[in-house]
Design a protein around this motif. Structure first.
Motif, PDB file in Angstrom:
ATOM      1  N   ARG A  15       4.665  -2.269   7.233  1.00  0.00           N
ATOM      2  CA  ARG A  15       3.284  -2.685   7.530  1.00  0.00           C
ATOM      3  C   ARG A  15       2.591  -3.235   6.285  1.00  0.00           C
ATOM      4  NH1 ARG A  15       3.115   2.001  10.894  1.00  0.00           N
ATOM      5  NH2 ARG A  15       2.001   3.174   9.299  1.00  0.00           N
ATOM      6  N   SER A  19       1.502  -7.787   5.477  1.00  0.00           N
ATOM      7  CA  SER A  19       0.274  -8.436   5.019  1.00  0.00           C
ATOM      8  C   SER A  19       0.556  -9.552   4.021  1.00  0.00           C
ATOM      9  CB  SER A  19      -0.660  -7.408   4.349  1.00  0.00           C
ATOM     10  OG  SER A  19      -0.901  -6.323   5.201  1.00  0.00           O
ATOM     11  N   TYR A  20       1.739  -9.508   3.391  1.00  0.00           N
ATOM     12  CA  TYR A  20       2.039 -10.452   2.322  1.00  0.00           C
ATOM     13  C   TYR A  20       3.100 -11.488   2.696  1.00  0.00           C
ATOM     14  CZ  TYR A  20      -0.559  -7.104  -0.473  1.00  0.00           C
ATOM     15  OH  TYR A  20      -1.553  -6.289  -0.953  1.00  0.00           O
ATOM     16  N   LEU A  23       2.876 -12.901   7.793  1.00  0.00           N
ATOM     17  CA  LEU A  23       1.775 -13.444   8.576  1.00  0.00           C
ATOM     18  C   LEU A  23       2.247 -14.519   9.543  1.00  0.00           C
ATOM     19  CD1 LEU A  23      -0.996 -13.652   5.836  1.00  0.00           C
ATOM     20  CD2 LEU A  23      -0.565 -11.854   7.507  1.00  0.00           C
ATOM     21  N   GLU A 106      -0.989  -1.212  -3.324  1.00  0.00           N
ATOM     22  CA  GLU A 106      -0.762  -0.633  -1.998  1.00  0.00           C
ATOM     23  C   GLU A 106       0.505   0.221  -1.956  1.00  0.00           C
ATOM     24  OE1 GLU A 106      -1.805  -2.320   1.751  1.00  0.00           O
ATOM     25  OE2 GLU A 106      -2.142  -4.273   0.804  1.00  0.00           O
ATOM     26  N   ASN A 334      -7.573  -8.772  13.046  1.00  0.00           N
ATOM     27  CA  ASN A 334      -6.450  -8.069  12.432  1.00  0.00           C
ATOM     28  C   ASN A 334      -6.082  -8.695  11.087  1.00  0.00           C
ATOM     29  OD1 ASN A 334      -6.141  -6.156  14.424  1.00  0.00           O
ATOM     30  ND2 ASN A 334      -4.571  -7.283  15.531  1.00  0.00           N
ATOM     31  N   LEU A 335      -6.137 -10.017  11.020  1.00  0.00           N
ATOM     32  CA  LEU A 335      -5.842 -10.708   9.763  1.00  0.00           C
ATOM     33  C   LEU A 335      -6.976 -10.535   8.760  1.00  0.00           C
ATOM     34  CD1 LEU A 335      -4.333 -13.959  11.281  1.00  0.00           C
ATOM     35  CD2 LEU A 335      -3.101 -12.293   9.903  1.00  0.00           C
ATOM     36  N   GLU A 338      -6.897  -7.544   6.616  1.00  0.00           N
ATOM     37  CA  GLU A 338      -5.937  -7.542   5.513  1.00  0.00           C
ATOM     38  C   GLU A 338      -6.546  -8.099   4.235  1.00  0.00           C
ATOM     39  OE1 GLU A 338      -3.235  -6.058   5.925  1.00  0.00           O
ATOM     40  OE2 GLU A 338      -3.159  -5.939   8.116  1.00  0.00           O
ATOM     41  N   LYS A 339      -7.812  -8.573   4.321  1.00  0.00           N
ATOM     42  CA  LYS A 339      -8.548  -9.072   3.148  1.00  0.00           C
ATOM     43  C   LYS A 339      -7.797 -10.195   2.428  1.00  0.00           C
ATOM     44  CE  LYS A 339     -10.866  -4.627   2.459  1.00  0.00           C
ATOM     45  NZ  LYS A 339     -11.980  -5.019   3.294  1.00  0.00           N
TER      46      LYS A 339
END
Length: 384
Positions: A15, A19-20, A23, A106, A334-335, A338-339
Motif C-alpha cells: 500500500r 502511492s509512488y 498510480l 513512510e 483516494n489519490l 496520497e498528497k
C-alpha cells in the motif's frame, strides 16, 4: 522489520509503494506488477507456468493488498527463491529526491542515505517475504490503552464503520454505531481485536462494535467468540468485495462507453464553449498554469459534447448520473489523500480511465479534463 523496529506486512509495504509506483493500476494488477519487479527468470514472471500468483483471482490479490488475506509460506518460498531486486531497485531509483524522502519516512527508514534507499527498500521487501516463508509469527501485542484506541480510530475508524454500515456487526445487537446530537450524527463505537494472538493494529484483525459489546468481549473472549468474530469479519469482507467489484465493473462499462464515443466523435458533433471555463480557473494556482493550459482546450472543445452524452445515458439507459459522478470523485479523493501533485493526480486518473477502456489515452485525458471542469476532480485552489 524497518529501522524503527516496526513489523511491516506485505499489505503495508504494497500500500505504501502503490502511492509512488502504482498510480493508475487496479490493486490486484499492482500486486502482480510489484511481484514481477523482484522476479528472476529468463521466461519472465508473467510467462512462468509454475507461477502460483497468475492463477489467483482478483479477490485474492486484492486481499493481499488490503491485508485481509495472507500469502502462504509455500508461495512466499516461490517469491524468495526467484528474488532478484534489479528491476525493483531501478524503479525506486527513478523517483524524484522528494518522493524518495517521503517514501523513506513512510517506510520508517529516515536515516537511510537517499542514494541507498532503493537497495534498502529491496532489503525490507526481501525480509518481509523471508519472514513469511520461514513461518515467523509476530509477537502478541495487546490493545488496552486509550491512546491505542484513538490511534486505531484515526487510522481505520472510517473503513471499519463503512464495512459494517455503521451498525454493530454482532447479530444479537445491530445497534447504530453513532448517537444523534441535534441534527448531527456523532460516532459512538469501539474497535476490538478479533484474535488477541494476532497483530492488534491490522485491519483484518479489527472490528468496530458498540461500546456495550466491546466491554463484554474485552472482559472475556472465548475460543468460540474468536471463531464467531472471524466469520463475521469474513462475511462482511466478502460482501464488501462483491459490492466493490460490482461498482467497479459498472463504472468501467460507463467510462469505456464514454471514451469510445469521444474517440469516434465527428467534428460536426462538437460545439465549443462560448465562454471561458470559470470553474477550471478556480482549480489552479498561478504556478500550476501548465496543467491548466493543457486541460483548458479540451474542456472548451468537448465539455458540451460529453454533457450531451451523459444526458442521453440518463434518458435512454438505467444510468444514475449522480452515483457515477460520485464514483469518479472517489477515485480523485483516494489519490488526493496520497498528497501527490496535481499533475500526478491528473495523469493517474487519465491512466485509470485508459486501463478501464483499453482504447485511446487522449480520449481518456479529455474525459478527465471534463471532470476537472465539472468539479469531480480537484478542489478550488483557495480551499487547499
Amino acid at each position: 522489520m524497518n529501522e524503527k523496529g516496526e513489523q511491516l506486512e506485505f499489505s503495508d509495504f504494497s500500500r505504501i509503494l502503490y502511492s509512488y509506483i502504482g498510480l493508475g493500476d487496479e490493486h490486484p494488477k499492482f500486486v502482480l506488477e510489484l511481484l514481477s519487479l523482484v522476479y528472476l527468470g529468463d521466461d519472465g514472471f508473467f510467462c512462468n507456468q509454475n507461477n502460483p500468483f497468475l492463477k489467483m483471482n482478483t479477490s485474492t490479490l486484492n486481499g493481499y493488498f488490503r491485508g485481509s488475506k495472507k500469502i502462504s509460506e509455500k508461495n512466499a518460498v516461490f517469491i524468495k527463491s526467484n528474488f532478484d531486486s534489479t528491476e525493483f531497485i531501478d524503479k525506486i531509483d527513478s523517483l524524484s529526491v522528494d518522493l524518495k524522502t517521503n517514501l523513506a519516512n513512510e517506510l520508517g527508514v529516515e536515516d537511510t542515505d537517499i542514494k541507498a534507499l532503493p537497495e534498502k527498500c529491496a532489503d525490507v521487501f526481501l525480509q518481509i517475504i523471508s519472514d513469511i516463508a520461514s513461518g515467523k509469527k509476530q509477537e502478541k501485542v495487546l490493545l488496552n490503552t486509550n491512546s491505542g484506541q484513538k490511534d486505531l480510530e484515526q487510522k481505520y475508524g472510517l473503513s471499519l464503520l463503512q464495512e459494517c454500515n455503521s451498525l454493530c456487526p454482532l447479530p444479537e445487537c445491530s445497534k447504530p454505531l453513532y448517537v444523534k446530537k441535534e441534527e448531527d450524527k456523532q460516532p459512538y463505537f469501539q474497535i476490538i481485536q478479533i484474535n488477541p494472538q494476532k497483530p492488534y493494529d491490522r485491519i483484518y484483525n479489527l472490528l468496530a462494535v458498540c461500546p456495550e459489546c466491546a466491554a463484554k468481549l474485552n472482559m472475556q473472549k472465548t475460543e468460540h467468540d474468536i471463531l464467531r468474530l472471524c466469520e463475521i469479519k469474513r462475511r462482511m469482507q466478502k460482501n464488501e468485495e462483491v459490492s466493490e467489484f460490482a461498482a467497479e465493473e459498472k463504472i468501467e462499462q460507463d467510462i469505456t462507453a464514454l471514451i469510445e464515443k469521444i474517440t469516434n466523435a465527428d467534428g460536426s458533433e462538437l460545439s465549443e464553449l462560448n465562454y471561458s471555463p470559470v470553474e477550471l480557473k478556480k482549480k489552479f494556482l498561478p504556478l500550476e498554469h501548465f496543467l491548466e493550459d493543457e486541460i483548458k482546450p479540451r474542456v472548451v472543445k468537448y465539455f458540451n459534447f460529453i454533457n450531451g452524452l451523459l444526458k442521453q445515458k440518463v434518458e435512454k439507459e438505467n444510468f444514475n448520473e449522480a452515483k457515477f459522478r460520485k464514483s469518479v470523485k472517489h477515485i480523485y479523493e483516494n489519490l488526493e489523500a496520497e498528497k501527490i501533485e496535481k499533475t500526478q493526480i491528473f495523469e493517474a486518473i487519465s491512466g485509470r480511465f485508459h486501463n478501464m477502456s483499453k482504447t485511446s489515452y487522449i480520449a481518456s485525458q479529455i474525459l478527465a479534463s471534463y471532470f476537472v471542469q465539472s468539479c469531480e476532480i480537484f478542489r478550488e485552489a483557495a480551499q487547499q
